[in-house]
Every structure is written in structure tokens, then in C-alpha cells.
Design an enzyme around this catalytic site. Structure first.
Site, mmCIF file in Angstrom:
data_model
loop_
_atom_site.group_PDB
_atom_site.id
_atom_site.type_symbol
_atom_site.label_atom_id
_atom_site.label_comp_id
_atom_site.label_asym_id
_atom_site.label_seq_id
_atom_site.Cartn_x
_atom_site.Cartn_y
_atom_site.Cartn_z
ATOM 1 N N GLN A 84 5.148 8.767 7.371
ATOM 2 C CA GLN A 84 3.873 9.578 7.175
ATOM 3 C C GLN A 84 4.612 11.259 7.354
ATOM 4 O OE1 GLN A 84 0.325 8.121 8.596
ATOM 5 N NE2 GLN A 84 0.283 6.981 7.921
ATOM 6 N N ARG A 138 -8.631 11.034 13.457
ATOM 7 C CA ARG A 138 -7.253 11.133 13.533
ATOM 8 C C ARG A 138 -6.189 12.511 13.220
ATOM 9 N NH1 ARG A 138 -5.430 6.820 9.080
ATOM 10 N NH2 ARG A 138 -3.698 6.614 10.765
ATOM 11 N N ASP A 186 2.383 -1.473 11.872
ATOM 12 C CA ASP A 186 0.797 -2.017 11.945
ATOM 13 C C ASP A 186 0.574 -3.296 11.861
ATOM 14 O OD1 ASP A 186 -0.135 0.760 10.543
ATOM 15 O OD2 ASP A 186 1.086 -0.311 8.656
ATOM 16 N N LYS A 235 0.668 -1.159 -0.076
ATOM 17 C CA LYS A 235 -0.114 0.015 -0.169
ATOM 18 C C LYS A 235 0.852 1.310 0.150
ATOM 19 C CE LYS A 235 -2.828 1.375 3.376
ATOM 20 N NZ LYS A 235 -4.268 0.768 4.575
ATOM 21 N N SER A 236 2.395 1.459 0.656
ATOM 22 C CA SER A 236 2.286 2.314 1.068
ATOM 23 C C SER A 236 3.211 3.108 -0.384
ATOM 24 C CB SER A 236 3.627 2.219 1.692
ATOM 25 O OG SER A 236 3.387 2.095 2.640
ATOM 26 N N SER A 270 8.312 8.626 12.139
ATOM 27 C CA SER A 270 6.734 8.690 11.244
ATOM 28 C C SER A 270 7.070 8.527 10.415
ATOM 29 C CB SER A 270 5.255 10.087 12.277
ATOM 30 O OG SER A 270 4.494 9.514 10.908
#
Length: 456
Positions: free
Chosen positions: A179, A132, A329, A31-32, A177
Site C-alpha cells: 500500500q 489505522r 491477510d 480486491k487489490s 508494504s
């Protein structure tokens, strides 16, 4: 954990004790990497061909957002995708709010991309995404010169007022992180000079690898403060084909299932083994899992292999905090494995789990306790007390719009004494479309319910 109220759109599933799993499978594309392939392909000059793209709802949200900002994103009949890019700095203002569904990664990365463009964009998402926190992204991007308007607590919906005159920064991440790191680097793409991010613990480096693949200059070095990634702004990105490897986060579910269901022997083809993503595999092997690596290779700058997994008794281990970024995850399904192992498994450094699609630390503690396992949570440490045999099960778990809660407890139901029911497994499609059918093809017993409560 109590069941959520049944709604007309809910899709309950029940998993029951299964015979040995066997066969060969491919899990959905990473997915990333899928998110990034669409974004970078949508910026690169020329046509990028993408093979193996994850066609889950999260990634489709990214495709829709990039189309809305001018990139030409096309799915072809043979399952491949192409992206014709607009050039760095060439995105256009979207006509309508960007609805990112449940896609936290897409939202945070796109915030970085949009921040370096001279227009305003609005972003929203589903009920889970709107809860979030986004302040961890808005704070560094505001330091560069972008402006944001958010709901209280830095939550969606939000407005990004971008600029093509941002100032490069060197930013030390308060919490590791990938992200947040990626959002800053992507803002740095259309910013003159050098933008740097220093992370206290190394996180997945797909952004750095893929930016290089498309022609950007990205440097990585170790410093006294941590790993420093630097991007040289305003490169010319050129189209570069991408082969998306199997997602290790998705592979974790059949990996754990085959390790736990007696007599199982499966092979998972083409799994990405990025060393900053492979923490779950390292941990399972430490626990005694029988995992072998076959046909090792490199695809699109990422290490890949086929994983053969055979059932084996597991034992409790200590999972250090510094491993958390490489498997953040996967802790839910690791906790399921720990509940079936012999001895105590202690997982440290799990604060990040409280701000994922749901409070996943609570989901571990409450769900496993409801199934009959003993669990302790102390600060950001979770201990699961395994007895060497699966917990009883026999409950309904509330998925809370979190695909990984749903899949983790369905895996538990394959070995528990009594079936485990998930109140709503619809969100599984965000990352692993067809999960139940694929697992059932190996011999698992996962049943979907119809609207009236009976099996499909």
C-alpha cells in the site's frame, strides 16, 4: 475473546460441524486489483471495461471516491463496469469529504493520487479505519511536497493538500508494504521525472503490472537494498480492459475449509496466482494440503488457475518471515488450519498484523485460546500447537469490525466440536459478499441470526 455488545446493526452468525463440502465455486474478484482497475481506469483516456470486479463495500467506496473527483464510473446490468477517465493529473477537488468506509487500501492509494493534484481533499472512514496508522504514507508523500493534517497518531480523518509540482524521490520502505509502495508510485504518476520505491521484501506487484497494462513506463530491478520499482512520471494512460481474477485472500477461506472438513472435494475457479500473493497456497501445500492447479492461464497480465482442493491431514510447519508480505491477510485462517494440524506451526514476521483492521495477532492468540487451542505469541512470532484434531469451539468471537476475523472463525466452526458464533459478521461484505450463502451451497452449516437472536 469476549463477545462485543450486540447492536441493532450487528449481524451474528454461527458455524457448526459440517458434512463433506463439495461442488464448484467462484470467489469474489481480487480486491487489490479491483481498487486499482477503478483508479487507473478513472485516469486513463477512453473507456475501460472491467469484468469480475469485486462489488464489496471497500471497492464501492473507491468507485464513489473516483466519481466524486470527476471520473465516470458506471455499473451495467450485466455486472460489468466501465470507467471513463479524466487523464493523469485531471482529477477535480471533491465537493465533500471522501468517506472510505473500511477500505484501508483505497485510502492509502488515493492519498498518493490526490497528493499530486493542486487541491485539498478530506478523507474519513468507519471506526476501524479511523484507528489505522496513515503516517507511513504521509511521511514519504510529504517528502515529495504534499501536505497533510491528521488526527494524533497520523489517523483519519485527514486533509490532503496536494500539488502538481511534487518532487520525485527515491524512497526506501522501512517496512515492506504494497500500500505504501503504491501510494508513492501513484503520486509519481503526475510528477515529472522518475519516482522510485525500494522495498526490503517483495510485496504484491499489482500496481506495477496494471500501470504497465494502461501504458505507463514502470521498471523493476533488484538492488543491494532490495527490489526497486520506478515509474516515469506524467505518462498518457490509455483505456485498457481488465478481467479481475478471483481474490486469493478470499479463496483462502474455502481452501482451508475444504482441507479440514473430512471428505471434502471442491474446485475454486479462476483464482489469481500472482507469485507475490500466493503464500497461503504454498504454505498449505507444505502442510500437506491436497491442492491441484487446473486450466492455468494469464488474464490481464495476472496468472490464473482453477484450484481443486480435497481434504487431507495437515502437519505443522515453519512459515518464514520473508513470506509474510505474500500472505499478510491470510494468517488468521492459516492459524485456524494450524490449530487443526498435527504439530507446531510457527509463523514469523507478523508485526504488520497488529496494524490491520484490528490487532490480528491478538485475534489469533485470544480467539484460538478461547476455542481450546494452545497458542504462544513472542514478539512478531506466533506458534500454534496443533493436536491433529480441531479445538473444542463453543464460544462467541468478537469480530472487532474485521471481516477476516469473522470468516476465519466461521471456518473453524465447521470442524470444531461445538459451534462457533461470531458476534457481528456484517463487515464480511467489505470483501466477500454472500460468504455464508456460497459456503452453505457447498454443504457448510453457517446460520445467520435475526434481530431477536433466532436463525434466519
Amino acid at each position: 475473546m469476549t463477545a462485543a455488545a450486540h447492536t441493532p446493526t450487528a449481524r451474528p452468525m454461527t458455524a457448526s460441524r459440517s458434512p463433506a463440502l463439495s461442488g464448484t465455486l467462484k470467489v469474489p474478484g481480487d480486491k487489490s486489483i479491483s481498487h486499482r482497475a477503478l483508479m487507473f481506469g478513472g485516469l486513463a483516456i477512453g473507456e475501460t471495461r472491467i469484468t469480475g470486479l469485486l462489488e464489496g463495500e471497500d471497492v464501492l467506496s473507491t468507485a464513489g471516491a473516483m466519481r466524486a473527483m470527476g471520473a465516470e464510473i458506471t455499473r451495467h446490468a450485466d455486472g460489468t463496469w466501465t470507467a471513463v477517465g479524466v487523464g493523469v493529473g485531471g482529477l477535480k477537488e471533491p465537493d465533500a469529504p471522501l468517506d472510505l468506509g473500511n477500505a484501508g487500501t483505497a485510502t492509502r492509494l488515493l492519498m498518493g493520487l490526490v497528493a499530486a493534484h493542486p487541491f485539498t481533499a478530506f478523507m474519513t472512514g468507519d471506526g476501524s479505519l479511523r484507528k489505522r496508522p496513515m503516517a507511513r504514507v504521509t511521511v514519504p508523500l510529504e517528502k515529495m511536497g504534499a501536505q497533510f493534517v491528521t488526527r494524533s497518531g497520523g489517523r483519519l480523518p485527514l486533509a490532503v493538500q496536494g500539488s502538481d509540482t511534487l518532487t520525485p524521490i527515491e524512497y526506501v520502505l522501512p517496512v515492506a508494504s504494497a500500500q505504501v509502495k503504491s501510494a508513492i508510485l501513484l503520486a509519481g504518476l503526475n510528477t515529472p521525472g522518475e519516482t522510485s520505491v525500494i522495498e526490503p521484501e517483495p510485496t504484491r506487484d499489482h500496481t506495477e503490472r496494471m500501470l504497465r497494462h494502461f501504458g505507463a513506463e514502470v521498471r523493476v530491478e533488484e538492488t543491494a537494498q532490495g527490489r526497486k520499482a520506478t515509474i516515469v512520471g506524467q505518462p498518457v494512460l490509455k483505456a485498457a480492459d481488465v478481467v479481475v481474477p478471483g481474490d486469493p485472500s478470499s479463496a483462502a477461506f474455502p481452501l482451508v475449509a475444504a482441507s479440514l472438513v473430512p471428505g471434502s472435494d471442491i474446485t475454486i475457479q479462476g483464482v489469481g496466482l500472482n507469485p507475490l500473493r500466493a503464500g497461503i497456497i504454498d504454505t498449505l501445500i507444505e502442510m500437506g494440503a491436497n491442492i491441484s492447479f487446473e486450466n492455468r492461464r494469464t488474464e490481464g497480465g495476472e496468472p490464473v488457475a482453477d484450484l481443486r482442493v480435497r481434504a487431507a491431514p495437515l502437519k505443522g510447519v515453519v512459515v518464514p518471515a520473508e513470506r509474510a508480505p505474500s500472505m499478510i491477510d491470510e494468517y488468521l485462517v492459516l492459524a485456524v488450519a494450524a490449530a487443526c494440524a498435527e504439530g507446531v506451526t510457527e509463523m514469523r514476521g507478523l508485526a504488520e498484523l497488529r496494524v490491520k483492521e484490528s490487532d490480528r495477532l491478538a485475534a489469533i492468540a485470544d480467539g484460538l485460546a478461547a476455542c481450546g487451542a494452545k497458542v504462544e505469541v513472542e514478539g512478531d512470532t506466533c506458534r500454534v500447537f496443533g493436536t491433529g484434531k480441531p479445538p473444542k469451539g463453543g464460544v462467541t468471537i468478537a469480530a472487532k469490525l474485521d471481516h477476516r476475523i469473522a470468516m476465519a472463525y466461521l471456518v473453524l466452526g465447521l470442524v470444531s466440536d461445538e459451534p462457533v458464533r461470531i458476534d457481528d459478521a456484517a463487515t464480511i461484505d467489505t470483501s466477500f459478499p454472500g460468504f455464508d450463502k456460497l459456503m452453505n451451497g457447498l454443504g457448510a452449516k453457517i446460520v445467520r441470526e435475526t434481530a431477536n437472536g433466532g436463525p434466519v
